[in-house]
Design a protein around this motif. Structure first.
Motif, PDB file in Angstrom:
ATOM      1  N   GLY A  23     -11.711 -13.370  17.269  1.00  0.00           N
ATOM      2  CA  GLY A  23     -11.125 -12.367  16.379  1.00  0.00           C
ATOM      3  C   GLY A  23      -9.720 -11.987  16.806  1.00  0.00           C
ATOM      4  O   GLY A  23      -8.815 -11.843  15.981  1.00  0.00           O
ATOM      5  N   ALA A  24      -9.513 -11.857  18.106  1.00  0.00           N
ATOM      6  CA  ALA A  24      -8.186 -11.521  18.620  1.00  0.00           C
ATOM      7  C   ALA A  24      -7.190 -12.633  18.314  1.00  0.00           C
ATOM      8  O   ALA A  24      -6.068 -12.380  17.870  1.00  0.00           O
ATOM      9  N   ALA A  25      -7.595 -13.877  18.530  1.00  0.00           N
ATOM     10  CA  ALA A  25      -6.705 -15.017  18.267  1.00  0.00           C
ATOM     11  C   ALA A  25      -6.352 -15.122  16.787  1.00  0.00           C
ATOM     12  O   ALA A  25      -5.195 -15.339  16.431  1.00  0.00           O
ATOM     13  N   VAL A  26      -7.338 -14.961  15.934  1.00  0.00           N
ATOM     14  CA  VAL A  26      -7.090 -15.033  14.485  1.00  0.00           C
ATOM     15  C   VAL A  26      -6.148 -13.919  14.046  1.00  0.00           C
ATOM     16  O   VAL A  26      -5.237 -14.150  13.243  1.00  0.00           O
ATOM     17  N   ALA A  27      -6.311 -12.728  14.588  1.00  0.00           N
ATOM     18  CA  ALA A  27      -5.452 -11.605  14.203  1.00  0.00           C
ATOM     19  C   ALA A  27      -4.010 -11.820  14.650  1.00  0.00           C
ATOM     20  O   ALA A  27      -3.068 -11.562  13.893  1.00  0.00           O
ATOM     21  N   VAL A  28      -3.813 -12.313  15.868  1.00  0.00           N
ATOM     22  CA  VAL A  28      -2.453 -12.520  16.379  1.00  0.00           C
ATOM     23  C   VAL A  28      -1.747 -13.627  15.598  1.00  0.00           C
ATOM     24  O   VAL A  28      -0.567 -13.515  15.261  1.00  0.00           O
ATOM     25  N   VAL A  29      -2.471 -14.693  15.277  1.00  0.00           N
ATOM     26  CA  VAL A  29      -1.881 -15.787  14.501  1.00  0.00           C
ATOM     27  C   VAL A  29      -1.752 -15.394  13.027  1.00  0.00           C
ATOM     28  O   VAL A  29      -0.776 -15.738  12.365  1.00  0.00           O
ATOM     29  N   GLY A  30      -2.705 -14.651  12.527  1.00  0.00           N
ATOM     30  CA  GLY A  30      -2.734 -14.323  11.105  1.00  0.00           C
ATOM     31  C   GLY A  30      -1.786 -13.219  10.675  1.00  0.00           C
ATOM     32  O   GLY A  30      -1.339 -13.201   9.527  1.00  0.00           O
ATOM     33  N   ALA A  31      -1.444 -12.295  11.563  1.00  0.00           N
ATOM     34  CA  ALA A  31      -0.579 -11.175  11.179  1.00  0.00           C
ATOM     35  C   ALA A  31       0.774 -11.632  10.631  1.00  0.00           C
ATOM     36  O   ALA A  31       1.187 -11.176   9.562  1.00  0.00           O
ATOM     37  N   PRO A  32       1.491 -12.537  11.300  1.00  0.00           N
ATOM     38  CA  PRO A  32       2.761 -13.004  10.725  1.00  0.00           C
ATOM     39  C   PRO A  32       2.584 -13.752   9.407  1.00  0.00           C
ATOM     40  O   PRO A  32       3.427 -13.670   8.517  1.00  0.00           O
ATOM     41  N   VAL A  33       1.486 -14.464   9.284  1.00  0.00           N
ATOM     42  CA  VAL A  33       1.210 -15.204   8.045  1.00  0.00           C
ATOM     43  C   VAL A  33       1.013 -14.218   6.895  1.00  0.00           C
ATOM     44  O   VAL A  33       1.551 -14.404   5.797  1.00  0.00           O
ATOM     45  N   VAL A  34       0.266 -13.173   7.138  1.00  0.00           N
ATOM     46  CA  VAL A  34       0.021 -12.163   6.106  1.00  0.00           C
ATOM     47  C   VAL A  34       1.318 -11.439   5.738  1.00  0.00           C
ATOM     48  O   VAL A  34       1.588 -11.200   4.554  1.00  0.00           O
ATOM     49  N   THR A  93      -6.365  -6.339  19.525  1.00  0.00           N
ATOM     50  CA  THR A  93      -7.422  -5.342  19.700  1.00  0.00           C
ATOM     51  C   THR A  93      -8.210  -5.148  18.410  1.00  0.00           C
ATOM     52  O   THR A  93      -9.449  -5.109  18.431  1.00  0.00           O
ATOM     53  N   ALA A  94      -7.496  -5.053  17.299  1.00  0.00           N
ATOM     54  CA  ALA A  94      -8.175  -4.895  16.012  1.00  0.00           C
ATOM     55  C   ALA A  94      -9.017  -6.132  15.694  1.00  0.00           C
ATOM     56  O   ALA A  94     -10.163  -6.017  15.243  1.00  0.00           O
ATOM     57  N   GLY A  95      -8.470  -7.317  15.933  1.00  0.00           N
ATOM     58  CA  GLY A  95      -9.218  -8.554  15.682  1.00  0.00           C
ATOM     59  C   GLY A  95     -10.457  -8.667  16.552  1.00  0.00           C
ATOM     60  O   GLY A  95     -11.514  -9.107  16.103  1.00  0.00           O
ATOM     61  N   ALA A  96     -10.332  -8.265  17.816  1.00  0.00           N
ATOM     62  CA  ALA A  96     -11.478  -8.296  18.714  1.00  0.00           C
ATOM     63  C   ALA A  96     -12.563  -7.340  18.237  1.00  0.00           C
ATOM     64  O   ALA A  96     -13.764  -7.662  18.280  1.00  0.00           O
ATOM     65  N   GLY A  97     -12.149  -6.183  17.763  1.00  0.00           N
ATOM     66  CA  GLY A  97     -13.122  -5.222  17.233  1.00  0.00           C
ATOM     67  C   GLY A  97     -13.850  -5.749  16.024  1.00  0.00           C
ATOM     68  O   GLY A  97     -15.071  -5.601  15.888  1.00  0.00           O
ATOM     69  N   VAL A  98     -13.117  -6.403  15.134  1.00  0.00           N
ATOM     70  CA  VAL A  98     -13.744  -6.997  13.943  1.00  0.00           C
ATOM     71  C   VAL A  98     -14.710  -8.100  14.353  1.00  0.00           C
ATOM     72  O   VAL A  98     -15.833  -8.185  13.843  1.00  0.00           O
ATOM     73  N   GLY A  99     -14.291  -8.955  15.290  1.00  0.00           N
ATOM     74  CA  GLY A  99     -15.169 -10.037  15.749  1.00  0.00           C
ATOM     75  C   GLY A  99     -16.462  -9.516  16.350  1.00  0.00           C
ATOM     76  O   GLY A  99     -17.554 -10.010  16.064  1.00  0.00           O
ATOM     77  N   ALA A 100     -16.352  -8.492  17.187  1.00  0.00           N
ATOM     78  CA  ALA A 100     -17.549  -7.912  17.803  1.00  0.00           C
ATOM     79  C   ALA A 100     -18.442  -7.249  16.761  1.00  0.00           C
ATOM     80  O   ALA A 100     -19.676  -7.349  16.834  1.00  0.00           O
ATOM     81  N   THR A 101     -17.848  -6.595  15.790  1.00  0.00           N
ATOM     82  CA  THR A 101     -18.620  -5.943  14.738  1.00  0.00           C
ATOM     83  C   THR A 101     -19.385  -6.956  13.911  1.00  0.00           C
ATOM     84  O   THR A 101     -20.571  -6.752  13.591  1.00  0.00           O
ATOM     85  N   VAL A 102     -18.738  -8.057  13.572  1.00  0.00           N
ATOM     86  CA  VAL A 102     -19.402  -9.087  12.774  1.00  0.00           C
ATOM     87  C   VAL A 102     -20.599  -9.653  13.527  1.00  0.00           C
ATOM     88  O   VAL A 102     -21.686  -9.809  12.959  1.00  0.00           O
ATOM     89  N   VAL A 103     -20.432  -9.934  14.813  1.00  0.00           N
ATOM     90  CA  VAL A 103     -21.550 -10.474  15.589  1.00  0.00           C
ATOM     91  C   VAL A 103     -22.648  -9.431  15.733  1.00  0.00           C
ATOM     92  O   VAL A 103     -23.836  -9.756  15.635  1.00  0.00           O
ATOM     93  N   GLY A 104     -22.269  -8.181  15.929  1.00  0.00           N
ATOM     94  CA  GLY A 104     -23.276  -7.131  16.044  1.00  0.00           C
ATOM     95  C   GLY A 104     -24.080  -6.962  14.775  1.00  0.00           C
ATOM     96  O   GLY A 104     -25.302  -6.841  14.805  1.00  0.00           O
TER      97      GLY A 104
END
Length: 109
Positions: A23-34, A93-104
């Protein structure tokens, strides 16, 4: 309630850590794309984009100019120069939170 874990990991913690890292990796790579997709580009705000509508609204609300430090100004700076280390940390941090939430949630379902 019993939680489900994938069998090749020793615990649910491993799965959660993987999801947080992903989730953290996707957020860091995805933010500039968005940012680019909505119109905050390195060449400026794209004509006819969502960013242009935001800029227009901010200018009208502020008497014809976009205020320094406003949301539009900060997003344009990020689109033009890239994300700062602090912005990357927030995105991660936001991406990591989303990733953990999805798995939970997946473990409960």
């Amino acid at each position: 309630m019993k939680y489900k874990c994938w069998f090749w990991f020793s615990s649910c913690v491993s799965v959660s850590l993987l999801a947080m890292g992903g989730g953290a990796a996707v957020a860091v790579v995805g933010a500039p794309v968005v940012l680019g997709a909505v119109g905050f580009t390195s060449a400026g705000i794209a004509v006819g984009s969502y960013a242009a509508a935001m800029m227009s609204t901010a200018a009208v609300a502020n008497g014809g100019a976009v205020a320094a430090g406003s949301t539009v100004a900060v997003l344009q700076a990020m689109g033009a120069a890239g994300l700062t280390a602090a912005a990357n940390a927030v995105a991660a941090t936001a991406g990591a939170g989303v990733g953990a939430t999805v798995v939970g949630l997946a473990a409960i379902i």
